[in-house]
Design an enzyme around this catalytic site. Structure first.
Site: not given
Ligand SMILES: NC(=O)c1ccc[n+]([C@@H]2O[C@H](COP(=O)([O-])OP(=O)(O)OC[C@H]3O[C@@H](n4cnc5c(N)ncnc54)[C@H](O)[C@@H]3O)[C@@H](O)[C@H]2O)c1
Ligand SMILES: O=c1ccn([C@@H]2O[C@H](COP(=O)(O)OP(=O)(O)O[C@H]3O[C@H](CO)[C@@H](O)[C@H](O)[C@H]3O)[C@@H](O)[C@H]2O)c(=O)[nH]1
Length: 332
Positions: A125, A149
């Site tokens: 991330t 995190y």
């Molecule tokens: N969504 C984002 O913006 C974002 C940004 C940066 C990194 N990531 C990373 O990407 C990955 C996926 O994120 P996502 O947004 O799809 O989240 P998500 O919560 O939708 O997916 C996570 C999945 O992992 C499963 N899981 C969690 N813990 C587990 C465990 N101990 N054993 C088996 N399954 C387990 C959950 O049931 C879920 O299906 C994560 O590692 C997250 O940190 C996400």
């Molecule tokens: O209800 C909301 C939600 C978000 N924001 C703003 O929107 C921007 C983006 O926020 P959000 O969508 O929550 O994403 P981030 O906090 O930037 O974090 C995301 O993006 C990161 C990488 O840039 C990842 O590490 C994180 O896991 C992922 O949640 C930020 O300025 C927030 O303050 C609002 O104003 N209102």
């Protein structure tokens, strides 16, 4: 070691029932690459997993389960998505985050090394960079996470590098910026009703599923006072994973790559784009800053194009927002 008589090899996708993992399972299926997934369904949904992919319901922290799945499915590569992802929750429950994100990744790496699985693609991330004072952020920017995190992910990155040096475990570490949007064919999307991501929340507010969007902070040192992020379409991100897997299977070296477009959009711009796409007003209120939000996070995103030949196909903000809204409408 792998049973060479059981072919073809499968890629083990942990967390394949979640938002990003399910898009990757669809991308793998579309590319004809066999996969198996382990998911404990803590936030994921069974319905998100393509019918062609075996879902093993269980915890990725179980060495026995990992060993069984790796052997039974002749796994030669892992994509590791399973984890906990809510930043404020990580501040309240740091040890739960270190367990699910760091300790369980250690268990997974250990199983890979013991069973001869030499390739791993890891979901990292932009949170590993913390709040850097300059954008765009390249991969050499010092890592300085500001919450558990981000630290839990950075520790996993370090373990991967050390295991690579000692045991030959090769990895592609993908540092995602802000993942958004949904499969354009409507097969999967972000389905967690309590998700905190801006585009998801804005779509929910537009559809009356939340009272209003709170815009967190309008006094940042940015052109319109709101925070700037690099929003990447989840399907482009999924394609990057497939390319990373192919790179490793070809014997490619370990890589750490930003995943973004190198272009930022402010909160106000996102809201305006959603209003243009939908023709409706997003109910929104101006709110104080959310603690821990850096003003700008924009990737320098050249390396992933150079090293993996990644070419994004969905990099327009209006398209990202349109796909997110279509998915949100499809949820009942
Ligand atoms: N969504 C984002 O913006 C974002 C940004 C940066 C990194 N990531 C990373 O990407 C990955 C996926 O994120 P996502 O947004 O799809 O989240 P998500 O919560 O939708 O997916 C996570 C999945 O992992 C499963 N899981 C969690 N813990 C587990 C465990 N101990 N054993 C088996 N399954 C387990 C959950 O049931 C879920 O299906 C994560 O590692 C997250 O940190 C996400
Ligand atoms: O209800 C909301 C939600 C978000 N924001 C703003 O929107 C921007 C983006 O926020 P959000 O969508 O929550 O994403 P981030 O906090 O930037 O974090 C995301 O993006 C990161 C990488 O840039 C990842 O590490 C994180 O896991 C992922 O949640 C930020 O300025 C927030 O303050 C609002 O104003 N209102």
């Amino acid at each position: 070691m792998l049973d060479e008589t059981a072919t073809p090899h499968r890629v083990l996708v942990t967390g394949g029932a979640g938002y990003i993992g399910s898009h990757v399972l669809h991308a793998l299926a579309d590319a004809g690459i066999p996969a198996v997934t382990i998911d404990n369904l803590s936030t994921g949904r069974r319905a998100a997993v393509p019918a062609s992919v075996p879902l093993v319901e269980g915890d990725v922290g179980s060495a026995e389960l990992l060993e069984r799945v790796i052997r039974d499915h002749a796994v030669d590569a892992v994509m590791h998505f399973a984890g906990s992802i809510v930043v404020p929750e990580s501040v309240e429950k740091p040890l739960a985050y270190y367990r699910n994100n760091t300790v369980n990744s250690l268990t997974l790496m250990d199983a890979c090394v013991r069973l001869g699985v030499g390739n791993i693609v890891f979901s990292s991330t932009a949170a590993v960079y913390g709040a850097p004072d300059r954008v765009p952020i390249d991969e050499a920017t010092p890592t300085a996470p500001i919450n558990p995190y981000g630290t839990s992910k950075l520790m996993t990155e370090q373990m991967l590098r050390d295991a690579g040096a000692a045991h030959g475990l090769r990895s592609v570490i993908l540092r995602y910026f802000n993942v958004a949007g949904a499969d354009a064919a409507g097969r999967t999307g972000q389905a967690t009703p309590t998700a905190t991501h801006l585009i998801k929340v804005a779509c929910q507010a537009l559809l009356g599923r939340r009272p209003a969007l709170s815009i967190f902070g309008t006094d940042y040192d940015t052109p319109d006072g709101t925070c700037i992020r690099d929003y990447i379409h989840v399907s482009d991100l999924a394609d990057a994973h497939v390319l990373a897997l192919l790179h490793l299977r070809r014997g490619g070296e370990s890589l750490t790559l930003n995943c973004g477009y190198g272009r930022g959009a402010s909160v106000h711009e996102v809201v305006r784009t959603l209003e243009e796409v939908s023709g409706e007003k997003v109910p929104a209120t101006l709110a104080p800053r959310r603690p821990g939000d850096p003003p700008q996070l924009v990737a320098k995103a050249d390396r992933i194009r150079e090293r993996l030949g990644w070419v994004p196909k969905h990099d327009r903000l209006d398209g990202i927002v349109r796909d997110a809204l279509a998915w949100e409408r499809s949820l009942t």
